[in-house]
Design an enzyme around this catalytic site. Structure first.
Site, mmCIF file in Angstrom:
data_model
loop_
_atom_site.group_PDB
_atom_site.id
_atom_site.type_symbol
_atom_site.label_atom_id
_atom_site.label_comp_id
_atom_site.label_asym_id
_atom_site.label_seq_id
_atom_site.Cartn_x
_atom_site.Cartn_y
_atom_site.Cartn_z
ATOM 1 N N TYR A 184 -9.760 -7.308 4.827
ATOM 2 C CA TYR A 184 -9.292 -5.929 4.732
ATOM 3 C C TYR A 184 -10.100 -5.181 3.679
ATOM 4 O O TYR A 184 -10.582 -5.770 2.698
ATOM 5 C CB TYR A 184 -7.809 -5.881 4.341
ATOM 6 C CG TYR A 184 -6.843 -6.194 5.453
ATOM 7 C CD1 TYR A 184 -6.308 -5.185 6.251
ATOM 8 C CD2 TYR A 184 -6.456 -7.506 5.715
ATOM 9 C CE1 TYR A 184 -5.417 -5.461 7.266
ATOM 10 C CE2 TYR A 184 -5.557 -7.798 6.731
ATOM 11 C CZ TYR A 184 -5.042 -6.779 7.503
ATOM 12 O OH TYR A 184 -4.167 -7.061 8.516
ATOM 13 N N ASP A 217 -0.204 -1.495 10.799
ATOM 14 C CA ASP A 217 0.903 -0.536 10.761
ATOM 15 C C ASP A 217 0.424 0.873 11.067
ATOM 16 O O ASP A 217 -0.775 1.116 11.244
ATOM 17 C CB ASP A 217 1.572 -0.572 9.379
ATOM 18 C CG ASP A 217 2.384 -1.840 9.175
ATOM 19 O OD1 ASP A 217 2.863 -2.405 10.165
ATOM 20 O OD2 ASP A 217 2.515 -2.272 8.013
#
Length: 553
Positions: free
Chosen positions: A234, A135
């Site tokens: 992540y 994003d």
């Protein structure tokens, strides 16, 4: 006349600006045309030139003929710092450039792909796939894409028919063919001496915060960066303390009930909360529901979830060593602040899942919630509607790595060749990858260094015990300061526990609302209609709305 399709929806912003300049120049030339014609006869008399002489031809840039080159499917590993980008995926309506847009421009300019309209971002013809959709503001250090690109491999030669009279009685032509075949066998195409230097070419054209790290010369023919990924990793970075703490003498006694001093984080409690995410869970209370994906499964498997210290990354701020800024009863190292990251590994993640997980962990670290809050939110039967809590900031989040292949398809493994392995100069030479990143890092390191020195000066200059202003407050206002991953705290007044916050609509309610908007009675009816459509179009791909996105953080 240029017959390209001027539908500008998917044009890059730089191409749109260039087009506007061309149109403005055309208008200007049209307005000046009459005066130029009137001056032609006068100019010819003065210069002695023939007024009817043809104008000088403009130099035309050489274009590569795609038909003269072979192509190959190549997987690339790339890294980018996402702070100034609107996300990885291209969106024509976005205010910020995307990573895909910058990649498109570089691939086109390097003549690695040959689109009919270079100004339009459209990867459909190039067997393009991507591992994850980060994003806005999110970075990646191990993103993977696959693209069919131009290659230096020779095209297969067409067989030429032998004309009558070319072969004599001694079979001379057969000998020539045998000699040619022998020469061909002696020379084999080498991916490092004969192929285009893909990563080096692209790094020269990409912005400094987008870097190609490696390529795979053995990319399987049916490889998909999305579907062949086994694991995505992540990391979410943060500091300890999270924001500037207040001296004890200035703290409000009404806030003394808090378990953790403002600005500081209980790392051990955060670790306990993080460990609860491991395993197979329904994460509907830890994501943003995409109303278009009515068949989505909220179950995701997390292999590992932990809080990890980044070694040797701290920058000393001496004022934090003073007892008045430190929390009592917490074992802290001498050199502060420290840097940590939330580490998570899994097959795939839901929309905003990582940022939701981090947001809850931060409430635990600040003593606002108990680690058991994670168990309560994972038990979706008791909590079917997500509390309306604030997501963690996007900038510290990094898609750290993508691991291939999936266990059921081991033949689609990737053998990466990193920059420098083919030639050390590409890594360490002038203009090499390391040198360019050193320049980028040092500029920002100087910013950090100077800001740190100034912060130390400011923290040691004032004696706040003087209170020379008779109206000066004795304490800060009685309010809760919360940390959400950004550069500073957020004031929230009196903290409202998570399970007492207003609730968002459940996924079922979101999907029913979307179905009614599209003319169906509810989501069940829309699912049935789509199922019939899929059966009627047997062999075709399912509707876009039914595809489950992976790695969409």
């Amino acid at each position: 006349m240029d017959k390209r399709d001027y539908t500008y929806d998917r044009w890059t912003k730089s191409a749109l600006i260039k087009r506007i300049k061309v149109l403005e120049a055309n208008l200007l030339r049209a307005g000046e045309h009459k005066s130029e014609v009137a001056q032609e006869s006068t100019t010819s008399v003065v210069t002695g030139e023939d007024a009817t002489s043809p104008p000088k031809k403009k130099k035309v840039g050489r274009k590569i003929d795609p038909s003269k080159y072979s192509t190959r499917l190549v997987a690339f590993k790339l890294a980018y710092l996402g702070k100034r980008y609107g996300g990885f995926e291209y969106a024509s309506s976005a205010n910020l450039p995307s990573i895909e847009e910058e990649l498109w421009k570089a691939f086109v300019k390097a003549c690695l792909i040959f689109p009919e309209n270079p100004d339009e971002v459209n990867w459909d013809s190039w067997e393009y796939s991507k591992c994850g959709r980060t994003d806005r503001g999110v970075s990646a250090f191990g993103q993977v894409i696959a693209v069919r690109v131009r290659s230096n491999r020779p095209l297969p030669k067409k067989e030429q028919p032998t004309e009558a009279g070319q072969v004599d009685e001694n079979g001379e032509a057969a000998e020539l063919d045998a000699a040619a075949e022998e020469t061909k066998e002696k020379w084999e195409f080498d991916d490092f001496t004969d192929e285009l230097p893909y990563c080096r070419l692209l790094n020269k054209l990409l912005p400094p915060d987008i870097r190609m790290l490696a390529w795979c010369p053995t990319t399987p023919a049916d490889f998909s960066a999305r579907h062949d990924c086994r694991e995505r990793q992540y990391r979410y970075f943060f500091t300890q303390p999270a924001f500037a703490p207040i001296p004890q003498s200035f703290e409000n006694p009404d806030n003394s009930s808090k378990r953790v001093k403002g600005g500081w984080l209980d790392i051990e409690a955060m670790r306990q909360a993080a460990k609860k995410f491991e395993g197979l869970h329904d994460f509907r209370n830890f994501c943003r529901v995409d109303q278009s994906k009515i068949n989505i499964n909220f179950e995701r498997r997390v292999f590992e979830s932990d809080i990890v210290e980044v070694k040797d990354a701290e920058t000393a701020l001496p004022f934090l060593d003073r007892e008045e800024f430190r929390p009592s009863g917490m074992d802290l190292p001498e050199k502060l602040p420290k840097v940590y990251y939330f580490h998570v590994r899994g097959t795939a993640f839901l929309w905003h899942q990582i940022r939701c997980m981090v947001a809850i962990i931060f409430t635990v670290g600040q003593g606002l919630e108990d680690p058991s809050i994670v168990d309560k939110l994972l038990y979706f039967e008791a909590e079917p509607r997500r509390p309306n809590y604030q997501l963690a900031d996007e900038v510290p989040l990094v898609l750290w790595d993508c691991i291939f292949p999936r266990p059921e398809k081991p033949e689609n493994a990737l053998e990466w060749v990193h920059i420098g392995e083919e030639s050390p100069g590409n890594q360490h030479g002038t203009g090499g990858l390391l040198n360019s990143m050193w320049e980028y890092w040092r500029e920002r390191k100087m910013d950090e260094l100077l800001a740190g020195q100034l912060l130390n000066i400011i923290s040691s200059q004032a004696d706040i015990s003087l209170r020379k202003d008779p109206k000066a407050p004795l304490h800060i206002p009685a309010t809760t300061r919360t940390f959400e991953g950004g550069d500073r705290e957020r004031l929230v007044g009196k903290y409202q526990p998570l399970l007492q916050k207003p609730r968002l609509p459940s996924p079922a309610e979101v999907f029913d609302r979307e179905a009614r908007r599209k003319g169906f009675a509810d989501a069940a009816e829309m699912r049935e209609a789509w199922s019939k459509r899929r059966e009627e179009a047997a062999g075709d791909l399912p509707p876009k709305e039914l595809l489950l996105e992976e790695g969409t953080e």
